[in-house]
Scaffold this motif. Structure first.
Motif, short mmCIF file in Angstrom:
data_model
loop_
_atom_site.label_atom_id
_atom_site.label_comp_id
_atom_site.label_asym_id
_atom_site.label_seq_id
_atom_site.Cartn_x
_atom_site.Cartn_y
_atom_site.Cartn_z
N TRP A 261 -14.86 2.63 35.93
CA TRP A 261 -15.11 3.12 37.29
C TRP A 261 -16.60 3.24 37.55
N HIS A 262 -17.39 3.61 36.56
CA HIS A 262 -18.83 3.70 36.74
C HIS A 262 -19.43 2.32 36.99
N ARG A 265 -18.56 1.40 40.53
CA ARG A 265 -19.37 2.19 41.47
C ARG A 265 -20.79 1.65 41.56
#
Length: 325
Positions: A261-262, A265
């Motif tokens: 997810w990082h 993002r």
């Protein structure tokens, strides 16, 4: 370290921060060099002040020193985290530098998007020329008939019929339709890029089949003059959104040392100039489509000329603008 030595050692740093705060609070216009210097040095000065304030409290230095440092910390915080509105200078900076620079910086993804979108469209167009019935593999017979009726030379306007009889209403419709396709193309990239690949290929196949069928059916004097005006903005924007979807998909599939997810993002944040610029291009395409493409009064040659100028302008824009720091 006693308070006297503490103040003697760090007073120049506090004075420098106080001077920067006064400069930021002043309504006097700062030179570009001063603004860059303050912007570069201010965060470091503010962090050091916060550290010194914590030390002064922990060592129980005088209340006057603590209040002085606390006041500087509050004023520095106000300037460091204040809400900044987007001004004309920032907008010009984005249009003339940030957007085209981001386009070139992510050129590999843009190139893959062009191959998927343009390659599928060109391939389907050639296939329909060889086997005309292939158009019915993507559209129902009644849908083909409806599209043919849209580009009938007997129509008062070109393209979709205007039930509302207003260009403004069609402008809103085209914005809704274009932006929907664009965001669908890049948002589906979350599925490891598979969704973006699908929509790029599907839209390419659809456009290629339709263009080839209408050309074979003899609607060249109505179809091509209609699409040539807004095609540069609309098709390029779809390619840009496809590139964003591929970027997000690659981050999801290969996050490296980051959490998945990082990685998504961070890649999405890096791609935001492309999202903003692509959205503006889709709105621009809707404007041209509603107020220029559908008009019948200009000669066909003029429409081709305008379309060619727009394509050339985009090539120059993405190829030359935004170079340098």
């Amino acid at each position: 370290m006693n308070q006297h030595a503490f103040e003697a050692r760090y007073e120049p740093s506090w004075a420098e921060l106080e001077e920067a705060i006064r400069a930021l609070s002043s309504r006097r216009r700062k030179s570009r060099r001063d603004a860059r210097r303050i912007g570069r040095e201010f965060p470091g000065l503010y962090r050091r002040l916060c550290h010194h304030l914590a030390l002064a409290r922990a060592r129980r230095y005088s209340l006057g020193l603590q209040q002085h440092l606390n006041r500087l910390a509050l004023e520095g915080h106000r300037h460091l985290y204040r809400t900044r509105t987007v001004g004309l200078a920032a907008l010009v900076q984005f249009v003339l530098h940030d957007f085209p620079a981001a386009f070139r910086r992510h050129g590999r993804y843009v190139a893959v998007s062009v191959l998927l979108f343009g390659g599928s469209g060109l391939g389907m167009g050639l296939a329909v020329q060889i086997q005309p019935d292939l158009v019915y593999s993507l559209l129902e017979p009644h849908e083909v008939s409806a599209v043919e009726a849209m580009y009938d030379p007997e129509n008062r306007v070109l393209g979709r019929e205007r039930e509302s009889a207003t260009d403004v209403a069609m402008f809103g419709f085209y914005i809704y339709n274009n932006v929907g396709i664009g965001f669908q193309t890049f948002a589906s990239g979350l599925l490891f890029g598979i969704g973006s690949i699908f929509f790029l290929c599907f839209n390419g196949l659809f456009i290629g089949a339709l263009a080839s069928h209408l050309t074979s059916a003899g609607f060249t004097e109505t179809f091509w003059p209609f699409v040539v005006g807004h095609s540069s903005l609309e098709l390029t924007a779809i390619v840009i959104f496809g590139a964003v979807g591929l970027m997000i998909g690659f981050a999801a599939a290969a996050p490296g040392r980051k959490k998945r997810w990082h990685a998504i993002r961070d890649r999405a944040a890096d791609a935001m100039p492309l999202v903003y610029g692509g959205s503006a291009m889709l709105v621009g395409a809707a404007f041209v489509e509603a107020f220029w493409s559908s008009t019948t009064w200009p000669p066909i040659g003029v429409k081709y000329l305008v379309g060619g100028i727009l394509w050339l302008a985009l090539i120059v824009y993405f190829g030359l603008l935004g170079r340098g720091s």
